[in-house]
Scaffold this active site. Structure first.
Site, short mmCIF file in Angstrom:
data_model
loop_
_atom_site.label_atom_id
_atom_site.label_comp_id
_atom_site.label_asym_id
_atom_site.label_seq_id
_atom_site.Cartn_x
_atom_site.Cartn_y
_atom_site.Cartn_z
N HIS A 1 -66.80 55.30 103.98
CA HIS A 1 -66.98 54.97 102.55
C HIS A 1 -66.71 53.49 102.29
CE1 HIS A 1 -67.81 58.58 100.22
NE2 HIS A 1 -66.95 59.25 100.97
N HIS B 1 -64.12 59.40 108.11
CA HIS B 1 -64.98 59.68 106.96
C HIS B 1 -64.68 58.70 105.82
CE1 HIS B 1 -67.17 62.42 104.10
NE2 HIS B 1 -66.37 61.77 103.25
N GLU B 2 -63.40 58.55 105.49
CA GLU B 2 -63.02 57.67 104.38
C GLU B 2 -63.30 56.21 104.71
OE1 GLU B 2 -62.82 59.30 101.84
OE2 GLU B 2 -62.27 61.22 102.72
N CYS C 1 -68.62 66.11 101.10
CA CYS C 1 -67.95 65.04 100.37
C CYS C 1 -68.06 65.33 98.89
CB CYS C 1 -68.62 63.70 100.70
SG CYS C 1 -67.90 62.29 99.86
#
Length: 137
Positions: free
Chosen positions: A131, A127-128, A86
Site C-alpha cells: 500500500h 500487504h501493508e 483488502c
C-alpha cells in the site's frame, strides 16, 4: 478517530511520503480505525484512511497492534503464492508473499529497529507495505 476506508484506486496508487513528528496523530487514527474493523481486518496502511504517509499498523503474532514508520524489507525468504482481500478493494486477488521477512523501521519515538517476522504476520506486513508503494494487490 475512526476514519472512512478509502476505496479510490487512483488515490491508493500514489506512493506514500515520509512521516514527520507532526504527522504522529495518524497513528491514533490507524489504531482507532483498525480496532473498529478488527473482526475482518488485521492491518492498515495510512493511505487506506486518507493519509499518503509511510506508516502501517498490523496485528502481530501476540494479537497486539504494532506500528511501523518508514518500514523497509531488508530480506525475504520462502516465496509463496496466496490470495488476499483488502478493505479498500472488493474480492480477493492472487499475490506473492514470503514466509520470513526482515524489516527495518522506526518506532513512534523515531527509534530505528530491525526485526524478523514469519508466517501470517510477515504476509500482513508485506500487504501493508505494498500500500505504501501504491501497489494494489
Amino acid at each position: 478517530m475512526i476514519k472512512n476506508i478509502i476505496k479510490d484506486v487512483e488515490f491508493l496508487k500514489k506512493p506514500s511520503s515520509n512521516l514527520s513528528k507532526d504527522d504522529l496523530f495518524i497513528a491514533e487514527d490507524l489504531k482507532d480505525t483498525l480496532s473498529f474493523h478488527r473482526k475482518n481486518c488485521v492491518g492498515m496502511a495510512a493511505n487506506m484512511i486518507g493519509y499518503s504517509k509511510n506508516i502501517i499498523i498490523f496485528i502481530n503474532e501476540k494479537e497486539e497492534m504494532e506500528i511501523m514508520i518508514h518500514p523497509v524489507i531488508l530480506k525475504k525468504e520462502g516465496e509463496y503464492q496466496t490470495e488476499e482481500g483488502c478493505l479498500s478493494l472488493t474480492g480477493v486477488r492472487k499475490c506473492i508473499r514470503h514466509k520470513k521477512i526482515k524489516v527495518e523501521y522506526m518506532t513512534l519515538d523515531f527509534k530505528k529497529r530491525i526485526k524478523t517476522y514469519t508466517g501470517f504476520t510477515a504476509e500482513i506486513i508485506e500487504h501493508e507495505m505494498d500500500h505504501l508503494q501504491g501497489i494494489i494487490i
